[in-house]
Design a protein around this motif. Structure first.
Motif, mmCIF file in Angstrom:
data_model
loop_
_atom_site.group_PDB
_atom_site.id
_atom_site.type_symbol
_atom_site.label_atom_id
_atom_site.label_comp_id
_atom_site.label_asym_id
_atom_site.label_seq_id
_atom_site.Cartn_x
_atom_site.Cartn_y
_atom_site.Cartn_z
ATOM 1 N N ALA A 98 0.794 -0.976 -0.019
ATOM 2 C CA ALA A 98 -0.276 -0.089 -0.087
ATOM 3 C C ALA A 98 0.680 1.179 0.070
ATOM 4 O O ALA A 98 0.740 2.121 -0.701
ATOM 5 N N TYR A 99 1.977 1.374 0.791
ATOM 6 C CA TYR A 99 2.898 2.317 0.846
ATOM 7 C C TYR A 99 3.448 2.721 -0.408
ATOM 8 O O TYR A 99 3.475 4.077 -0.742
ATOM 9 N N ILE A 100 3.951 1.604 -1.076
ATOM 10 C CA ILE A 100 4.604 1.798 -2.598
ATOM 11 C C ILE A 100 3.674 2.455 -3.350
ATOM 12 O O ILE A 100 4.130 3.397 -4.380
ATOM 13 N N ILE A 101 2.314 2.073 -3.520
ATOM 14 C CA ILE A 101 1.304 2.476 -4.238
ATOM 15 C C ILE A 101 1.283 3.969 -4.080
ATOM 16 O O ILE A 101 1.097 4.893 -4.937
ATOM 17 N N ASN A 102 1.041 4.336 -2.897
ATOM 18 C CA ASN A 102 0.903 5.701 -2.222
ATOM 19 C C ASN A 102 2.162 6.642 -2.842
ATOM 20 O O ASN A 102 1.758 7.799 -3.221
ATOM 21 N N ASP A 103 3.147 6.108 -2.517
ATOM 22 C CA ASP A 103 4.305 6.727 -2.971
ATOM 23 C C ASP A 103 4.242 7.262 -4.517
ATOM 24 O O ASP A 103 4.661 8.241 -4.995
ATOM 25 N N ILE A 104 4.004 6.082 -5.459
ATOM 26 C CA ILE A 104 4.052 6.455 -6.682
ATOM 27 C C ILE A 104 2.951 7.626 -7.118
ATOM 28 O O ILE A 104 3.299 8.380 -7.936
ATOM 29 N N LEU A 105 1.895 7.199 -6.556
ATOM 30 C CA LEU A 105 0.587 8.127 -6.994
ATOM 31 C C LEU A 105 0.767 9.386 -6.449
ATOM 32 O O LEU A 105 0.091 10.350 -6.542
ATOM 33 N N GLY A 106 1.771 9.671 -5.318
ATOM 34 C CA GLY A 106 1.988 10.997 -4.804
ATOM 35 C C GLY A 106 3.265 11.715 -5.352
ATOM 36 O O GLY A 106 3.469 12.823 -4.862
ATOM 37 N N ASP A 107 3.768 10.949 -6.298
ATOM 38 C CA ASP A 107 5.097 11.634 -7.044
ATOM 39 C C ASP A 107 4.693 12.490 -7.978
ATOM 40 O O ASP A 107 4.167 12.127 -9.210
ATOM 41 N N ALA A 108 4.827 13.721 -7.836
ATOM 42 C CA ALA A 108 4.256 14.591 -8.968
ATOM 43 C C ALA A 108 5.300 14.823 -10.138
ATOM 44 O O ALA A 108 4.904 14.780 -11.297
ATOM 45 N N ASP A 109 6.584 14.706 -9.868
ATOM 46 C CA ASP A 109 7.790 14.377 -10.709
ATOM 47 C C ASP A 109 7.320 13.314 -11.856
ATOM 48 O O ASP A 109 7.546 13.494 -12.961
ATOM 49 N N ALA A 110 6.936 12.086 -11.241
ATOM 50 C CA ALA A 110 6.692 10.988 -12.188
ATOM 51 C C ALA A 110 5.435 11.208 -13.188
ATOM 52 O O ALA A 110 5.436 10.493 -14.506
ATOM 53 N N ALA A 111 4.574 12.277 -12.696
ATOM 54 C CA ALA A 111 3.239 12.216 -13.626
ATOM 55 C C ALA A 111 3.318 13.371 -14.327
ATOM 56 O O ALA A 111 2.570 13.730 -15.065
ATOM 57 N N ARG A 112 4.530 14.191 -14.282
ATOM 58 C CA ARG A 112 4.473 15.598 -14.945
ATOM 59 C C ARG A 112 4.316 15.372 -16.591
ATOM 60 O O ARG A 112 3.770 16.285 -17.074
ATOM 61 N N ASP A 113 4.778 14.481 -17.164
ATOM 62 C CA ASP A 113 4.578 14.180 -18.579
ATOM 63 C C ASP A 113 3.231 13.975 -18.877
ATOM 64 O O ASP A 113 2.877 13.984 -20.068
ATOM 65 N N LEU A 114 2.444 13.565 -18.010
ATOM 66 C CA LEU A 114 0.975 13.321 -18.134
ATOM 67 C C LEU A 114 0.149 14.540 -18.361
ATOM 68 O O LEU A 114 -0.808 14.762 -18.943
ATOM 69 N N HIS A 115 0.074 15.218 -17.015
ATOM 70 C CA HIS A 115 -0.844 16.343 -16.982
ATOM 71 C C HIS A 115 -0.041 17.554 -16.573
ATOM 72 O O HIS A 115 -0.797 18.760 -16.622
ATOM 73 N N GLY A 116 1.384 17.582 -16.389
ATOM 74 C CA GLY A 116 1.937 18.770 -16.162
ATOM 75 C C GLY A 116 2.253 18.721 -14.629
ATOM 76 O O GLY A 116 1.523 18.168 -14.017
ATOM 77 N N TYR A 117 3.507 19.370 -14.111
ATOM 78 C CA TYR A 117 3.964 19.378 -12.845
ATOM 79 C C TYR A 117 2.795 20.038 -12.027
ATOM 80 O O TYR A 117 2.472 21.107 -12.155
ATOM 81 N N GLY A 118 2.346 19.293 -10.702
ATOM 82 C CA GLY A 118 1.572 19.810 -10.093
ATOM 83 C C GLY A 118 0.074 19.934 -10.170
ATOM 84 O O GLY A 118 -0.848 20.603 -9.367
ATOM 85 N N ALA A 119 -0.284 19.441 -11.594
ATOM 86 C CA ALA A 119 -1.738 19.548 -11.895
ATOM 87 C C ALA A 119 -2.717 18.873 -11.115
ATOM 88 O O ALA A 119 -3.798 19.178 -11.194
ATOM 89 N N MET A 120 -2.273 17.936 -10.095
ATOM 90 C CA MET A 120 -2.916 17.078 -9.298
ATOM 91 C C MET A 120 -3.059 17.592 -8.021
ATOM 92 O O MET A 120 -3.505 16.817 -7.065
#
Length: 902
Positions: free
Chosen positions: A619-641
């Motif tokens: 659970a923690y690893i999943i939470n860490d991934i979904l809370g990683d704004a850097d990893a998701a920046r190419d999808l929605h832009g940094y900080g979009a979520m």
């Protein structure tokens, strides 16, 4: 023949003496002796026959037993005189026992009949009020029904059409039987015993008894319902003895359920048609008579059941025609009447209702759990889990979002959202549509409807994969590689990513953050050894209990379940993400805290129930991934979520229909609250936005308010709260792995040459100065068996240098020298090639005397030098560009001689 004298004398004496009868005792003894003799002879005969029969049997007891069971001998026995006598004896004993049993049951239940006298019945059906509150005591609804909840009227105040329609569809032999229908009971008994669908065999009288006395046990079917059925039968017979048929019919029509909380014909007539039951038309009466058989499905306000209700109304009219109650012309006219269009809108019955989708959802749930009769009687106090402050904010933000016109511009017409307190699983806010009063679909609750969740399901694919442990299974973590590549042969159909391209070797962190399809399907495939079922079962255990259930019932589901191709309920999806927020602890989604009746008895109370559905490390690893704004920046832009002032994790999703987006989803959660939002169209038509974060303004504002203005003030949350890292997690750089992860398992290292400019693998066209050697991790893909490489962050080991070409133009540089003797001025002029220039260096005798940055297409650099040592000296100019190409020019000059420079 000669007679002796004595004989003659005796004869003479006999003739001369008067005749007299023999003594009576002697005659009686003679008769009894004769009967006794016959009885003895018969007994001896039977004994002899029995002895002869026994002598013919096998001697061994077991063989003798089976010998007697031979069908021919059994048949001969039962059709003999002895067998017939035995059957009569058994029948006689059974009849006596049945009479005693029935008599006892009648005597036992006879005392209950005092409760169904008309005066008592009227008291039982008085109008009542049920109150719904939020968790803090805010009144949400007084469900009192005013004049259309339950009203008792006299028989002459009920339409004859309704009486006849009810008899026609429910009990055609009503005026012939005496409370029970033998044929109906027999049919129901055989249907139930055969394992087919349980069928009712109840008469109207039995239904009345059941509704009045056994409503809470009405859902008991099969063997568990037999005691209740026996009581029904007994009481029905007694009711028929006490009341005439018209009285029984009137009692039934005043008590029958007509959908929702509308019990009784009068309340139904006023609710649906705005008139009294005595004024119902044939079409209206036939519709009402069709409801009690299944009031939940045939509720006229149940959108999905309206077609079935209309079909049943037509059946009722056909039965009335068949039984001679109406003519063919009346039947045709009633069928053509647009009855469903004449039903009054339900909103008129719900005036003053707050949080309508939520409250009506609670009411429906209580009807299922406590029974329609209990909820229908009313008088309940219901304390719900809702927090009115958060609910009000959610409704305000949803309305403002749709009023802005933005959804309409991308063909989105509806939305739904659910907010859950993750520590308890309690729903604190819910809207089922953009507006409950919106025409067409406003009253539909999309938060509890089955909708495909798209990529929001992918987090569970990887969580299940992370659970893989043991020496015989490869272990995975956020840095593990599942190559993003073509797997159409394995998938069995064409499978693309949202951007129609493949990214090659990519970590699970990036795969989940960037919502790649192929790695998610691989994760499900690996976790289930090719089957999607283990992962779907895992999703059920996490709280999303109905995911893929519809598809399984319709024939099954495949690996497309990994990318959200099955239907699910929003409330359950949010609850499953709440399990991640609870560090793997699953808790049932709930919306009721407590229910009490008018006597103060507690009928239902929430209690904290939980189970560990997944490892806290997972659970923690999943939470860490979904809370990683850097990893998701190419999808929605940094900080979009991001949510202002609140650290959250988030996942978005989009569903597809014929290559076009159909639904967009967001799930956003913290250690305190989880929120899910769906946007789309109720008619499943496509939308024009590819941006799955389109609804983030609503989520951002609601989650910020709920945390900062409600939970912070209640002490349930503090700024920067985050999930506590469990013991045992391994970390490699920024990547996280569970404690059972084996670093050496399935991985090797090797060195690869990269281009410094593109950070991709060097090619033959990459200049030597641009090449650097980096150590990478090599893994073999478990599905395709192809090698995959994991390079340090910023490097791409799956692509080749695309910055350099073999025909790139190189830069050029030229030297010029001025001055004489030991004092000289050196000037270097450079011109760029394919890449812009970066610098020019001037060297004298191999030592740099001038190094200057330069940009653009060209330029010059000059330096004044003084050389004191006599002799010949060399000079060189080197120009470099951004592609690591270089150009040089050289020359020489002499000091202390007459020779000139070269």
């Amino acid at each position: 023949m000669n007679k002796k004298p004595s004989d003659k004398q005796s004869d003479a004496s006999a003739k001369s003496a008067p005749s007299r009868p023999h003594p009576k005792p002697a005659k009686r003894l003679s008769v009894y002796a004769n009967l006794a003799n016959k009885r003895r002879l018969k007994k001896d005969k039977r004994s002899r026959e029995k002895a002869e029969y026994l002598a013919s049997l096998p001697k061994h007891p077991v063989k003798r037993f089976f010998y007697r069971l031979h069908p021919k001998r059994v048949f001969r026995y039962w059709f003999s005189k002895r067998g017939g006598l035995m059957a009569l004896k058994i029948l006689g004993v059974a009849i006596v026992a049945m009479i005693i049993l029935i008599g006892g049951l009648f005597a036992y239940f006879r005392k209950d009949l005092d409760k169904i006298r008309p005066g008592e019945l009227a008291k039982r059906v008085q109008t009542t009020v049920t109150k719904y509150y939020d968790r803090n005591g805010e009144l949400l609804w007084e469900d009192k029904g005013t004049d259309n909840y339950k009203l008792v009227v006299e028989a002459d105040k009920i339409s004859d059409y309704l009486k006849k329609a009810t008899i026609a569809i429910e009990d055609r032999d009503f005026y012939k039987h005496h409370g029970i229908s033998i044929s109906g009971l027999t049919r129901a008994m055989f249907s139930t015993a055969s394992g087919r669908q349980v069928q009712g065999g109840s008469t109207l009288t039995q239904q009345l008894v059941k509704q009045v006395f056994f409503a809470e046990d009405a859902d008991k079917r099969g063997l568990s319902g037999i005691p209740r059925k026996i009581k029904e039968i007994i009481l029905a017979i007694e009711v028929e003895r006490m009341y005439n048929k018209d009285q029984i019919l009137a009692l039934y029509l005043n008590q029958a359920p007509y959908g929702g909380r509308r019990n009784g014909a009068e309340s139904a007539a006023q609710t649906y048609f705005g008139k009294s039951a005595k004024d119902l038309t044939l079409a209206e009466a036939a519709l009402l008579a069709s409801i009690p058989q299944n009031p939940s499905t045939f509720n006229p306000y149940n959108i999905t059941g309206r077609k079935m209700l209309l079909s049943r109304q037509h059946t009722t009219l056909d039965y009335m025609l068949e039984q001679g109650y109406i003519t063919e012309a009346q039947t045709k006219e009633a069928k053509q009447y647009p009855i469903l269009d004449k039903i009054k809108p339900e909103t008129e019955q719900l005036a003053g209702l707050k949080a309508p989708h939520f409250v009506l959802m609670v009411r429906n749930q209580l009807e299922r759990e406590l029974g329609k009769a209990v909820v229908g009687r009313g008088g309940l106090t219901v304390k719900t889990t809702l927090d009115w402050k958060i609910q009000e904010k959610l409704e305000t933000e949803m309305k403002a979002f749709f009023d802005s016109g933005r959804p309409g511009r991308v063909s989105i017409s509806n939305g739904a959202a659910t907010v859950e307190d993750v520590q308890t699983g309690q729903i604190v806010a819910l809207v089922g549509s953009r507006d409950f009063n919106y025409a067409g679909f406003g009253q539909d609750n999309a938060a509890t409807a089955f909708i495909q969740p798209g990529s929001t399901i992918k987090a569970f694919d990887y969580a299940k994969l992370f659970e893989n442990r043991g020496s015989n299974q490869q272990n995975y973590g956020s840095g593990s590689i599942l190559s993003d590549e073509n797997i159409d042969k394995i998938y069995g159909a064409k499978l693309n990513n949202w951007d129609r391209r493949f990214m090659g070797s990519i970590s699970i962190r990036r795969s989940l953050a960037l919502s790649r399809n192929i790695p998610a399907v691989k994760a499900m495939y690996i976790a289930g050894n090719g089957s999607p079922k283990p992962t779907v079962d895992y999703i059920h255990n996490m709280g999303n209990t109905n995911y893929c259930q519809q598809e399984e019932a319709a024939g099954g589901y495949g690996l497309s379940a990994a990318i959200g191709a099955c239907g699910t309920k929003q409330t359950e999806l949010v609850n499953a993400y709440g399990t991640f927020a609870r560090m793997g602890v699953a808790k049932p989604s709930t919306n009721v805290l407590e229910v009490t009746n008018s006597q103060g008895d507690t009928l239902k109370k929430w209690k904290d129930e939980s189970k560990q559905a997944t490892d806290p490390q997972v659970a923690y690893i999943i939470n860490d991934i979904l809370g990683d704004a850097d990893a998701a920046r190419d999808l929605h832009g940094y900080g979009a979520m991001n949510v202002p002032g609140v650290r959250t994790a988030a996942k978005t999703g989009t569903t597809d229909k014929n290559g076009h987006a159909k639904d967009v989803w967001i799930v956003n959660y913290s250690p305190a609250l989880a929120m899910g939002m769906w946007l789309g169209n109720s008619d499943t038509s496509t939308i024009n936005t590819p941006n799955s974060a389109f609804g983030m303004p609503v989520v951002r504002n609601v989650m910020s308010f709920a945390h900062n203005e409600v939970y912070a003030k209640q002490g349930k949350w503090k700024p920067n709260d985050w999930f506590k890292r469990p013991n045992g997690i391994q970390q490699q750089g920024k990547e996280l792995y569970p404690s059972w992860w084996n670093k050496k398992q399935g991985e090797t290292t090797e060195k690869i040459k990269f281009d410094r400019v593109s950070k991709k693998k060097a090619t033959n066209c990459t200049p030597a100065d641009a090449i650097e050697e980096i150590e990478v991790t090599k893994t073999i893909d478990p599905l395709t068996k192809k090698p995959s490489y994991s390079a340090p962050e910023g490097y791409d080991a799956n692509a080749e240098d695309d910055k350099h070409k073999c025909d790139d133009a190189k830069p050029s540089v030229s030297l010029s020298l001025s001055g004489s003797g030991s004092s000289r001025t050196i000037t270097a002029r450079a011109t760029n090639g394919t890449f812009p220039l970066t610098s020019i260096d001037i060297l004298v005798d191999g030592r740099s005397v001038k190094s200057e940055s330069i940009s653009g297409s060209g330029g010059s650099v000059s330096v004044d030098i003084r050389v004191s040592s006599p002799g010949r000296h060399t000079i060189q100019a080197i120009a470099r560009d951004e592609g690591y190409y270089t150009a040089s020019d050289s020359g020489s000059f002499s000091v202390g001689s007459s020779s000139s420079s070269d």
